[in-house]
Design an enzyme around this catalytic site. Structure first.
Site, PDB file in Angstrom:
ATOM      1  N   LYS A  50       6.465  -4.309  -6.101  1.00  0.00           N
ATOM      2  CA  LYS A  50       6.946  -5.234  -5.065  1.00  0.00           C
ATOM      3  C   LYS A  50       7.089  -6.639  -5.648  1.00  0.00           C
ATOM      4  O   LYS A  50       8.065  -7.340  -5.380  1.00  0.00           O
ATOM      5  CB  LYS A  50       5.971  -5.267  -3.878  1.00  0.00           C
ATOM      6  CG  LYS A  50       6.087  -4.066  -2.977  1.00  0.00           C
ATOM      7  CD  LYS A  50       4.943  -4.001  -1.981  1.00  0.00           C
ATOM      8  CE  LYS A  50       4.910  -2.623  -1.329  1.00  0.00           C
ATOM      9  NZ  LYS A  50       3.675  -2.339  -0.619  1.00  0.00           N
ATOM     10  N   GLN A  94      -1.401  -4.524   1.903  1.00  0.00           N
ATOM     11  CA  GLN A  94      -1.241  -3.150   1.420  1.00  0.00           C
ATOM     12  C   GLN A  94      -2.279  -2.235   2.061  1.00  0.00           C
ATOM     13  O   GLN A  94      -3.464  -2.571   2.110  1.00  0.00           O
ATOM     14  CB  GLN A  94      -1.376  -3.147  -0.120  1.00  0.00           C
ATOM     15  CG  GLN A  94      -1.150  -1.799  -0.766  1.00  0.00           C
ATOM     16  CD  GLN A  94       0.284  -1.306  -0.659  1.00  0.00           C
ATOM     17  OE1 GLN A  94       1.232  -2.081  -0.660  1.00  0.00           O
ATOM     18  NE2 GLN A  94       0.450  -0.010  -0.570  1.00  0.00           N
ATOM     19  N   ASP A 117       6.266  -5.709   7.285  1.00  0.00           N
ATOM     20  CA  ASP A 117       5.981  -4.269   7.337  1.00  0.00           C
ATOM     21  C   ASP A 117       6.354  -3.688   8.700  1.00  0.00           C
ATOM     22  O   ASP A 117       6.459  -2.469   8.841  1.00  0.00           O
ATOM     23  CB  ASP A 117       4.480  -4.023   7.111  1.00  0.00           C
ATOM     24  CG  ASP A 117       4.177  -3.417   5.756  1.00  0.00           C
ATOM     25  OD1 ASP A 117       5.058  -2.744   5.192  1.00  0.00           O
ATOM     26  OD2 ASP A 117       3.043  -3.613   5.275  1.00  0.00           O
TER      27      ASP A 117
HETATM   28  N1  GUN Z   1       0.838   1.949   2.045  1.00  0.00           N
HETATM   29  C1  GUN Z   1       1.706   2.985   1.981  1.00  0.00           C
HETATM   30  N2  GUN Z   1       2.894   2.629   2.489  1.00  0.00           N
HETATM   31  C2  GUN Z   1       2.783   1.347   2.886  1.00  0.00           C
HETATM   32  C3  GUN Z   1       3.689   0.421   3.466  1.00  0.00           C
HETATM   33  O1  GUN Z   1       4.851   0.705   3.749  1.00  0.00           O
HETATM   34  N3  GUN Z   1       3.185  -0.814   3.700  1.00  0.00           N
HETATM   35  C4  GUN Z   1       1.906  -1.147   3.426  1.00  0.00           C
HETATM   36  N4  GUN Z   1       1.499  -2.375   3.721  1.00  0.00           N
HETATM   37  N5  GUN Z   1       1.044  -0.320   2.884  1.00  0.00           N
HETATM   38  C5  GUN Z   1       1.487   0.923   2.596  1.00  0.00           C
END
Ligand code: GUN
Length: 285
Positions: A50, A94, A117
């Site tokens: 990311k 996350q 998100d």
């Molecule tokens: N963990 C697995 N997929 C995601 C996601 O799309 N966003 C976040 N913040 N954590 C994750």
């Protein structure tokens, strides 16, 4: 007949390039803050990817790596600081979080306008009621992959296997908004294989390696595989497989995503698109 392979890598690269061009024309630099608590290896890989993608799109990336022992109060304090930081347009915490932290409480502490998100209750509610808001990245990416086929999906029967807040539930709302008839299946669903065989669009998001067999697929169906599972191999390196038995599905499906190279690259591309959208909305651009 063999299925058309939906090339998530290329579609994601095009979206990232579009976002980058848009960012370059802005009078400000959008910023994304990513918070990682603990050392889950898969999460560390996602966060690194990311960070790289954010910089490549010309945005500012703020990484916050906290120890696994970080208290809920300290994490909430960081979220409050990021909410107040004018350079930060998007905040992503996350998941999964360590067990001693209430993830719902943390997600709901994020300013909904910075919730890239789309997991905040406000954004989840907006999506459920068909109103504009920030949409979770993985289902948004799946919709873009389906749209890339250029087919009219109104009236089609979509079956989702998996009811998570991250994929299954938001995907159901997106497909409803696209006039599909939607069935959400899950671990307690009876006759799952028979139900899947009725699907014109089948979305597998359960996290079980190759659970969806070839004979679960309706001939010509669109198959979107959200699963990313590492399975053991003789050489000890392991191999990534989806929730769908890809080789078995290939001669039956009309179109299918691969793992890797399907949904995965779309998630980060949609995160950048969400960050751009949040930045423009917040700064009135
Ligand atoms: N963990 C697995 N997929 C995601 C996601 O799309 N966003 C976040 N913040 N954590 C994750």
């Amino acid at each position: 007949m063999t299925a058309r392979i939906i090339d998530g890598k290329t579609i994601a690269a095009n979206l990232r390039a579009d976002v980058g061009r848009d960012v370059a024309g802005l009078p400000f630099q959008p910023g994304l803050a990513v918070v990682l608590v603990g050392e889950d290896p898969a999460s560390a890989v996602y966060v690194r990817n990311k960070h790289k993608a954010t910089l490549e799109a010309g945005m500012a990336s703020f990484e916050h790596r906290l120890a696994a022992t970080t208290s809920e109060a300290d994490l909430l304090a960081l979220v409050a600081k990021l909410n107040a930081d004018d350079k930060v347009d998007g905040i992503l915490v996350q998941l999964p979080l360590p067990k001693h932290i209430d993830a719902t409480k943390v997600l709901d502490a994020i300013d909904p306008a910075k919730d890239v998100d789309g997991f905040h209750a406000v954004n989840a509610g907006l999506l459920a009621s068909g109103r504009p808001g920030l949409v979770p990245c993985t289902p948004a990416g799946c919709m873009r992959l389906i749209a890339s086929l250029g087919q009219d999906i109104a009236g089609k029967h979509a079956v989702l296997v998996g009811r998570s807040n991250i994929v299954g539930k938001p995907m159901a709302h997106l497909l409803l908004a696209a006039d599909c008839t939607v069935t959400v299946a899950h671990s307690k669903t009876a006759n799952l294989s028979a139900l899947c065989r009725k699907a014109d669009i089948l979305v597998a998001a359960v996290g079980r390696p190759e659970m969806v067999k070839g004979d679960w697929i309706k001939p010509g169906a669109i198959v979107i595989d959200v699963g990313i599972n590492r399975v053991a191999t003789a050489d000890g390196k392991g191999r990534l497989v989806g929730d769908v038995d890809y080789e078995a599905a290939l001669p039956i499906a009309g179109a299918i995503t691969s793992v890797p190279g399907g949904v995965g690259p779309m998630t980060i591309a949609c995160l950048l698109a969400n960050t751009l959208m949040a930045a423009k909305a917040r700064r009135g651009a």
